[in-house]
Scaffold this active site. Sequence first.
Site, PDB file in Angstrom:
ATOM      1  CB  CYS A  57      -1.053   0.002   0.961  1.00 19.45           C
ATOM      2  SG  CYS A  57      -2.343   0.968   1.051  1.00 19.45           S
ATOM      3  CG  HIS A  89      -4.143  -3.795   2.396  1.00 17.39           C
ATOM      4  ND1 HIS A  89      -3.153  -3.287   3.225  1.00 17.39           N
ATOM      5  CD2 HIS A  89      -4.494  -2.834   1.588  1.00 17.39           C
ATOM      6  CE1 HIS A  89      -3.312  -2.080   3.251  1.00 17.39           C
ATOM      7  NE2 HIS A  89      -3.909  -1.743   2.246  1.00 17.39           N
ATOM      8  CD  GLU A  98      -1.901  -6.471   4.761  1.00 17.96           C
ATOM      9  OE1 GLU A  98      -1.500  -6.767   3.879  1.00 17.96           O
ATOM     10  OE2 GLU A  98      -2.120  -5.303   5.157  1.00 17.96           O
TER      11      GLU A  98
END
Lengths: 262, 209
Positions: free
Chosen positions: B80, B187, B189
């Site tokens: 990001c 993202h 994650e």
Amino acid sequence: MLTKRIIPCLDVRAGLVTKGIAFRENVDIGDPVAMARKYYEEGADEIVFYDIAASSDRRDILIDVVDRVAREIFIPYSVGGGIRTFEDMRRVLLAGAEKVSVNSAAVRNPQVIAQGARAFGSQCVVLSMDVKRVERSEKIPSGYEIVINGGRTPMGMDAIQWAMRGEDLGAGELVVNSIDADGTRDGYEVTLTRIMADTLGIPVIASGGAGIPEHLYEVFTEGHADAAIIASMIHYNTYTIPGIKQYLADRGVPIRKVPMMQ
Amino acid sequence: MIGIVDYGMGNLRSVESAFEAIDQKTTVIRDPRELAEVQAIILPGVGAFGDGMRNLRESGFVEILNEEVLEKEKPYLGICLGLQFLAEKSLEQGEHDGLGWITGTVRRIDPESAQYRVPHIGWNDLRIEIEEPIFKNLEDGPIFYFVHSYYMDVSPEDSSVIAATCWHGQKIVAAVQRGNIYGVQFHPEKSQRSGLCLLRNFVDQALKD
């Protein structure tokens, strides 16, 4: 191209999910972490934890839930319910939630939206609103009024105007919860959702009223919603997330399927 | 060991947890000198570009990142903001210098029609431009979670770094790669199995030698 998000909502009271427990034999299902994990595996695009108890002394229990969820669930999740102050926001975000949603507190003190957006970024701040249909009036030209305290207190504020103000203050997303539709399982408030989606530039999430997969289809197509919250239709095992997603995919709605990984 | 840079831009919890889920040890780095000790560097972060770069500069990360990543070619994955920092500058709330490792400018997303909302929030499918090792074992048109209002506009002379793009009313650079330097706008994650797979691929690649 973005897919339409399906967001299960888990109502949490004293560390347990309240909806669904009475109808389940599996005791684990009351554990919000286990339920969230199940929905995560099945392809939920995001999860909302809604704190029913919502008093500050009880908040620690929810913080603990969020903390445990962070270790197991690799999709975004948000926390709402009784978020009153900047400090409340900070605590749930630090525990690992991506987003925090404010509702009544933002109506009483709109600056909490701006404070949150400044400190954590707009993407962390979800403005959630409970809306009731009323007679059109000078004060409420759209005929949609903001209510707070779980729908008990009408505020004499126009919902569309409040949503626009919320966007200006820095809210990154809007949850539109129809008090009229909530719990009916008769479908989302499609007209209201569409007005919001067409008026605002930020993503709009429909909430309240989902009973069958067709309701999601309606709110994604006619209602122009970016995402939809579901609760009882999956908590009672009436439908499953993969089933709902397949229904939508078959009708041309862009959705995310859980990939088969090698 | 993989180092996750903490420079005060939000919560690193989810990034740490994702690496835990793929059984990869990480350490959170607040002192830039510790970057010398790790085998690969993760730079996550959400929030404003200007604040992020200021924090990196003031805590002394910029020089050491240049040293470790550019000179010593230590594997780097920016997530990001960590991708956007690679650009020369950002036009988010004024004009701010970035690390300048890739020729380009960070600009506000300006979709072709209002049906595309800003912020760009949600799950979007990638068009893989270059079959990089980090995309190994992913399904076709893998879907990842995005949340951002700005994107990296890579200059034409550097367009060969664009590893993946997505569409949100305009083309958005979703991933870049140049040698040891990786950046993703989405993202991993927060991108369920696809995200964990991509992190695993990065780790495999980074720790290969």
